[in-house]
Scaffold this motif. Structure first.
Motif, PDB file in Angstrom:
ATOM      1  N   TYR A  39      43.772  39.794  36.641  1.00 27.67           N
ATOM      2  CA  TYR A  39      42.581  39.676  37.467  1.00 27.67           C
ATOM      3  C   TYR A  39      41.529  38.761  36.857  1.00 27.67           C
TER       4      TYR A  39
ATOM      5  N   LYS B 129      40.398  46.956  41.811  1.00 25.90           N
ATOM      6  CA  LYS B 129      40.132  47.139  40.373  1.00 25.90           C
ATOM      7  C   LYS B 129      39.681  45.836  39.694  1.00 25.90           C
ATOM      8  N   HIS B 130      38.951  44.998  40.446  1.00 24.40           N
ATOM      9  CA  HIS B 130      38.417  43.768  39.869  1.00 24.40           C
ATOM     10  C   HIS B 130      37.213  44.089  38.991  1.00 24.40           C
ATOM     11  N   ASP B 131      37.084  43.379  37.911  1.00 27.00           N
ATOM     12  CA  ASP B 131      35.947  43.464  37.023  1.00 27.00           C
ATOM     13  C   ASP B 131      34.752  42.779  37.699  1.00 27.00           C
TER      14      ASP B 131
ATOM     15  N   LEU C 110      35.934  46.307  43.767  1.00 29.94           N
ATOM     16  CA  LEU C 110      35.743  47.106  42.548  1.00 29.94           C
ATOM     17  C   LEU C 110      36.626  48.352  42.530  1.00 29.94           C
ATOM     18  N   VAL C 111      36.650  49.092  43.624  1.00 30.16           N
ATOM     19  CA  VAL C 111      37.332  50.389  43.667  1.00 30.16           C
ATOM     20  C   VAL C 111      38.832  50.246  43.896  1.00 30.16           C
ATOM     21  N   ASP C 112      39.212  49.463  44.886  1.00 31.53           N
ATOM     22  CA  ASP C 112      40.618  49.408  45.286  1.00 31.53           C
ATOM     23  C   ASP C 112      41.404  48.312  44.577  1.00 31.53           C
TER      24      ASP C 112
ATOM     25  N   MET D 294      40.114  44.815  30.525  1.00 29.62           N
ATOM     26  CA  MET D 294      40.329  44.158  31.814  1.00 29.62           C
ATOM     27  C   MET D 294      41.762  43.640  31.872  1.00 29.62           C
ATOM     28  N   ASN D 295      42.383  43.816  32.986  1.00 32.03           N
ATOM     29  CA  ASN D 295      43.734  43.312  33.220  1.00 32.03           C
ATOM     30  C   ASN D 295      43.684  41.785  33.332  1.00 32.03           C
TER      31      ASN D 295
END
Length: 136
Positions: A5, A88-90, A84-86, A1-2
């Motif tokens: 975020y 990119k949140h966990d 989630l998709v755009d 995970m980044n």
């Protein structure tokens, strides 16, 4: 995970600042302006986020009223898909943002349609501790 975020890095307002800056309940509860997620939408969100059934049943989640060109009425389940998709949140980040103890205000966001995948223009949203400022 980044780590960018991570919920730990989410800036929180005080409750009074949040109430001052967020969209007012009278606007959120106006069905001509906002769509409240149905119990079916909440159940879909629970499945998407791997939550226990019923954990969101008392949540009031609102998205600016809009219909995708495909005919689908956009709701917070579309907002979750977008996160989630755009973005990119966990999943855990989204869950903590929705159910955590921070008061968060962001800008309106584009929303991806759950049914056809079309990105729709900026949308306002709101709930107990998370929302956006009203852009007139």
């Amino acid at each position: 995970m980044n780590p960018h975020y991570s919920y730990d890095n989410v800036f929180s307002l005080t409750e009074s600042e949040f109430r001052e800056k967020s969209i007012k309940d009278v606007d959120l509860k106006n069905p001509e302006k906002f769509t409240k997620s149905s119990i079916q939408d909440l159940e879909t969100i629970e499945r998407i986020l791997d939550l226990k059934s019923g954990i969101l049943k008392n949540e009031e989640l609102y998205l600016q009223r809009s219909t995708c060109p495909c005919g689908h009425m956009l709701t917070m389940k579309d907002f979750i898909l977008t996160a989630l998709v755009d973005a990119k949140h966990d999943k855990s980040m989204i869950i903590q943002t929705f159910l955590g103890n921070k008061y968060v205000i962001n800008k309106p966001r584009p929303v991806r349609c759950f049914d056809c995948g079309t990105i729709n223009p900026m949308h306002s949203y709101g709930m107990k501790t998370y929302g956006c400022s009203w852009e007139k």
